[in-house]
Design a protein around this motif. Structure first.
Motif, PDB file in Angstrom:
ATOM      1  N   GLU A 177       0.861  -1.194   0.000  1.00  0.00           N
ATOM      2  CA  GLU A 177       0.000   0.000   0.000  1.00  0.00           C
ATOM      3  C   GLU A 177       0.895   1.242   0.000  1.00  0.00           C
ATOM      4  OE1 GLU A 177      -2.839  -0.389   3.234  1.00  0.00           O
ATOM      5  OE2 GLU A 177      -3.206  -2.480   2.706  1.00  0.00           O
ATOM      6  N   TYR A 178       0.442   2.305  -0.612  1.00  0.00           N
ATOM      7  CA  TYR A 178       1.313   3.470  -0.772  1.00  0.00           C
ATOM      8  C   TYR A 178       0.536   4.724  -1.150  1.00  0.00           C
ATOM      9  CZ  TYR A 178       0.627   2.161  -5.653  1.00  0.00           C
ATOM     10  OH  TYR A 178       0.053   1.836  -6.851  1.00  0.00           O
ATOM     11  N   ALA A 179       1.233   5.851  -1.072  1.00  0.00           N
ATOM     12  CA  ALA A 179       0.721   7.104  -1.628  1.00  0.00           C
ATOM     13  C   ALA A 179       1.645   7.465  -2.778  1.00  0.00           C
ATOM     14  CB  ALA A 179       0.727   8.200  -0.572  1.00  0.00           C
ATOM     15  N   GLY A 193      -4.874   1.764  -0.704  1.00  0.00           N
ATOM     16  CA  GLY A 193      -4.947   0.924   0.491  1.00  0.00           C
ATOM     17  C   GLY A 193      -5.655   1.630   1.632  1.00  0.00           C
ATOM     18  N   ARG A 194      -5.279   1.252   2.832  1.00  0.00           N
ATOM     19  CA  ARG A 194      -5.920   1.816   4.027  1.00  0.00           C
ATOM     20  C   ARG A 194      -5.569   3.282   4.214  1.00  0.00           C
ATOM     21  NH1 ARG A 194      -3.613  -2.991   7.548  1.00  0.00           N
ATOM     22  NH2 ARG A 194      -2.725  -3.403   5.499  1.00  0.00           N
ATOM     23  N   LEU A 195      -6.479   4.001   4.844  1.00  0.00           N
ATOM     24  CA  LEU A 195      -6.179   5.367   5.242  1.00  0.00           C
ATOM     25  C   LEU A 195      -6.441   5.477   6.741  1.00  0.00           C
ATOM     26  CD1 LEU A 195      -5.318   8.190   4.246  1.00  0.00           C
ATOM     27  CD2 LEU A 195      -7.713   8.734   3.992  1.00  0.00           C
ATOM     28  N   ASP A 196      -5.378   5.242   7.512  1.00  0.00           N
ATOM     29  CA  ASP A 196      -5.458   5.448   8.954  1.00  0.00           C
ATOM     30  C   ASP A 196      -4.324   6.394   9.320  1.00  0.00           C
ATOM     31  OD1 ASP A 196      -3.199   3.916   8.735  1.00  0.00           O
ATOM     32  OD2 ASP A 196      -4.061   2.122   9.649  1.00  0.00           O
ATOM     33  N   ASN A 201       0.868   9.210   7.279  1.00  0.00           N
ATOM     34  CA  ASN A 201       2.256   9.699   7.213  1.00  0.00           C
ATOM     35  C   ASN A 201       2.761   9.705   5.786  1.00  0.00           C
ATOM     36  OD1 ASN A 201       2.802  10.227   9.906  1.00  0.00           O
ATOM     37  ND2 ASN A 201       3.172   8.047  10.326  1.00  0.00           N
ATOM     38  N   SER A 202       2.441   8.656   5.047  1.00  0.00           N
ATOM     39  CA  SER A 202       2.866   8.580   3.649  1.00  0.00           C
ATOM     40  C   SER A 202       2.143   9.635   2.827  1.00  0.00           C
ATOM     41  CB  SER A 202       2.584   7.191   3.088  1.00  0.00           C
ATOM     42  OG  SER A 202       3.248   6.240   3.878  1.00  0.00           O
ATOM     43  N   ALA A 203       0.858   9.836   3.122  1.00  0.00           N
ATOM     44  CA  ALA A 203       0.090  10.859   2.405  1.00  0.00           C
ATOM     45  C   ALA A 203       0.671  12.243   2.710  1.00  0.00           C
ATOM     46  CB  ALA A 203      -1.374  10.805   2.825  1.00  0.00           C
ATOM     47  N   ARG A 204       1.118  12.419   3.949  1.00  0.00           N
ATOM     48  CA  ARG A 204       1.691  13.706   4.350  1.00  0.00           C
ATOM     49  C   ARG A 204       3.002  13.959   3.599  1.00  0.00           C
ATOM     50  NH1 ARG A 204       1.022  13.310   9.750  1.00  0.00           N
ATOM     51  NH2 ARG A 204      -0.883  14.537   9.675  1.00  0.00           N
ATOM     52  N   LYS A 205       3.859  12.916   3.521  1.00  0.00           N
ATOM     53  CA  LYS A 205       5.115  13.058   2.764  1.00  0.00           C
ATOM     54  C   LYS A 205       4.817  13.340   1.301  1.00  0.00           C
ATOM     55  CE  LYS A 205       7.953   9.878   5.463  1.00  0.00           C
ATOM     56  NZ  LYS A 205       8.507   8.516   5.384  1.00  0.00           N
ATOM     57  N   ALA A 206       3.777  12.671   0.780  1.00  0.00           N
ATOM     58  CA  ALA A 206       3.394  12.885  -0.624  1.00  0.00           C
ATOM     59  C   ALA A 206       2.953  14.328  -0.825  1.00  0.00           C
ATOM     60  CB  ALA A 206       2.278  11.926  -1.017  1.00  0.00           C
ATOM     61  N   ALA A 207       2.145  14.838   0.120  1.00  0.00           N
ATOM     62  CA  ALA A 207       1.652  16.215  -0.002  1.00  0.00           C
ATOM     63  C   ALA A 207       2.801  17.205   0.019  1.00  0.00           C
ATOM     64  CB  ALA A 207       0.668  16.528   1.121  1.00  0.00           C
TER      65      ALA A 207
END
Ligand SMILES: [Zn+2]
Length: 299
Positions: A177-179, A193-196, A201-207
């Motif tokens: 799972e990844y962003a 994948g999951r969004l918890d 954290n990965s979504a934040r790094k992506a942003a």
């Protein structure tokens, strides 16, 4: 002897032939400028030919140590070749030897630097680490620090490339799972994948790698209320919006503000562009709708 630096190319490496005394003052500054200029042009395989150096004082040693750091921080390599022992006392030789690889000939230094391994720079926010580039390897290059996978737009021999466009960077959360950050107009972030709170954290790094994007949540499999709240805060902070298709079975609680989450991709993009315009107006700049990402290859 007059002080001067002569620059010559040697098969991908730069040889700096240094003549004279490296002491406190103008010549040290000239040397520093020369190194900075090379680094700024991504020419970071450097051989210092010291065979014509007559004297180095402590300020000169300090300058050489900081040149080493500058080049290393840019993923490059700099070696020192053929120092005449008379030009430096043992203490200075020892200090430089602790930092530099010292070779007895320029040819040896050049071949050593040419065979140095190729690395690429991870562009994920706050990672910015150099990892080995697998030339004959997979389509994606893996960062040894954050585990992200970068797909690069290779158009020729990797050895000949200094700067290269990044097509996609995938930042892992759970196994598989990844962003993913996909540059373009607008830049997109896909959450798979999951969004918890952990995956966030990965979504934040992506942003923060994208700086601003439309988040595509079509591939989110489950999400927690705390993750939704945190995601909406994140989107607002990065002038970003999100797209979640109508067919999605996910429950969005708490509800998002009506300028953040859309079930129509076109509307999500327009709201994102409007957010970019508002931010640009506040800062007195022009909005940039398109985002391209680049990285570097070096030895
Ligand atoms: Zn990384």
């Amino acid at each position: 002897v007059t002080n001067f630096i002569r620059e010559r190319d040697a098969g991908g490496a730069v040889v700096l032939e240094i003549t004279g005394r490296i002491t406190l003052g103008e010549y040290s500054l000239k040397f520093r400028d020369c190194i900075r200029d090379l680094v700024a042009h991504q020419r970071t395989r450097i051989v210092l030919d010291f065979s014509q150096v007559t004297y180095v004082d402590s300020a000169g040693v300090g300058e050489l140590v900081s040149a080493y750091t500058t080049v290393a921080n840019h993923g490059g390599k700099i070696t020192l070749s053929h120092p005449r022992l008379r030009s430096m006392d043992l203490m200075k030789i020892t200090k430089l030897g602790g930092v530099y690889e010292i070779t007895s000939s320029v040819e040896e230094a050049i071949s050593g630097i040419q065979s140095a391994r190729l690395t690429f720079l991870c562009i994920v926010s706050r990672c910015e680490t150099w990892s080995p580039f697998e030339a004959a390897g997979p389509e994606y290059q893996t960062c040894t620090r954050c585990g992200s996978q970068s797909k690069l737009a290779l158009t020729g021999a990797a050895e000949a490339m200094q700067s290269v466009e990044v097509v996609q960077v995938s930042i892992p959360s759970y196994g598989g799972e990844y962003a993913a950050v996909i540059p373009g107009r607008p830049c997109r972030v896909e959450v798979h994948g999951r969004l918890d709170l952990f995956a966030l954290n990965s979504a934040r790094k992506a942003a923060s790698t994208a700086r601003a994007a439309v988040f595509d949540l079509s591939a989110v499999t489950e999400a927690t209320p705390r993750a939704w709240s945190a995601l909406f805060e994140l989107l607002a902070a990065f002038d970003s919006t999100a797209f979640l298709p109508k067919r999605s079975s996910l429950t969005v609680t708490p509800a998002a503000g009506n300028d953040i989450l859309f079930d129509d991709l076109r509307q999500a993009e327009e709201a994102h562009f409007a957010a970019l315009e508002r931010s640009a107006r506040r800062r007195g700049t022009t909005p940039t709708y398109e985002r391209r990402l680049h990285t570097y290859f070096l030895t």
